[in-house]
Scaffold this motif. Sequence first.
Motif, PDB file in Angstrom:
ATOM      1  N   GLU A   1     -45.011  39.276  11.465  1.00 32.03           N
ATOM      2  CA  GLU A   1     -46.315  39.138  12.272  1.00 32.03           C
ATOM      3  C   GLU A   1     -47.729  39.718  11.289  1.00 32.03           C
ATOM      4  N   GLN A   2     -48.603  38.246  11.588  1.00 35.09           N
ATOM      5  CA  GLN A   2     -49.671  37.671  10.900  1.00 35.09           C
ATOM      6  C   GLN A   2     -50.782  39.286  10.930  1.00 35.09           C
ATOM      7  N   SER A   3     -50.624  39.993  11.482  1.00 34.42           N
ATOM      8  CA  SER A   3     -51.553  41.350  11.253  1.00 34.42           C
ATOM      9  C   SER A   3     -51.518  41.950   9.752  1.00 34.42           C
TER      10      SER A   3
ATOM     11  N   THR B   1     -51.486  41.531   4.798  1.00 31.20           N
ATOM     12  CA  THR B   1     -52.045  41.834   3.586  1.00 31.20           C
ATOM     13  C   THR B   1     -51.238  42.211   2.583  1.00 31.20           C
TER      14      THR B   1
ATOM     15  N   GLN C   1     -48.885  51.448  11.637  1.00 29.91           N
ATOM     16  CA  GLN C   1     -49.481  50.281  11.365  1.00 29.91           C
ATOM     17  C   GLN C   1     -48.186  49.130  11.746  1.00 29.91           C
TER      18      GLN C   1
ATOM     19  N   ALA D   1     -46.608  46.888  14.768  1.00 32.27           N
ATOM     20  CA  ALA D   1     -45.630  45.440  14.439  1.00 32.27           C
ATOM     21  C   ALA D   1     -44.461  44.948  15.287  1.00 32.27           C
TER      22      ALA D   1
END
Length: 312
Positions: A50-52, A55, A294, A298
């Motif tokens: 998952e690119q999001s 972080t 999140q 995802a």
Amino acid sequence: MPNSTAVTEFLLTRFSDVWELRVLHAMLFLLMYLATLLGNFFIVTVITLEQSLHTPMYFFLRNLSVLDMCYISVTIPKACVIFLQDNRVISMAGCIAQIFFITLFATVELLFLTVMAYDRYVAICQPLRYTVIMNPRVCIQMTLASVLSGTIYSAFHTGNTFRLSFCQSSVVHQFFCDISSLLKLSCSDTFSNEILIFISVVFLGSGCFAFIIKSYIHIFSTVLKFPTRGEQGKAFSTCVPHIIVVTVFLSSIAAVYMKPTSNSHTIWDMVTSVFYSIVPPFLNPIIYSLRNKQIKGAINGVMSRKLYSGKR
């Protein structure tokens, strides 16, 4: 001790010698092991795909999950074997390996938890500077520094333990090899070992715990200024479980390693060791990820894409 025989292998201890209880203990350990591996592997996979989630927060969370899979694999497989078989023997090399890797992974786990507290502090208290302070280079440097520090710490204490002579009982009063139990079996003078362990545990544990508490004091003071209760509750829900895990982790280590080795052997030592060797890797996926919106989002996104690609 001229009439003594040097110990070349050790005998680990079960929680019980009753066969039915041994099977029950093995089943419980095995279920916790599989749940830990599946939970952490799933987290690593989702964060990677998952690119999001690319972080700093989830970078450290993925590192923690990889570490936990390694950490729990040091103790549980061998423990299940001695629960189910009559053979409780572990070789000298196997014992050295267990002590080195348990000390390594426990130290790195504590350092990772400290780094994650700092990451939350920067994210909540200095949000405008977050991407500058926690840039990818800094994240990698923190990770490598934690692993290197853990390796040096573990190598020192492992080497310092096995420079001793073992010529008394070969029975380790624990379901895995640990430094505290081995010091009780040594026929050498262990006073310097005990002092070094006490100092290092106090210095490392207290230092990390104080840093984490200080970070969360700043975090809580900032969160209380948030305009809505919803934002406050969201921040508290991610912070309080972290503190609970750190407290249980450190208190169980302190209970085992900060008491005199001359104390009598009790089942309590074995139960206490579960709280720093097995429970944290088992709980971390639940506390840090499966309760995280999140991560849940995802997971749904990854599953939807897989189902869509499968139908095509």
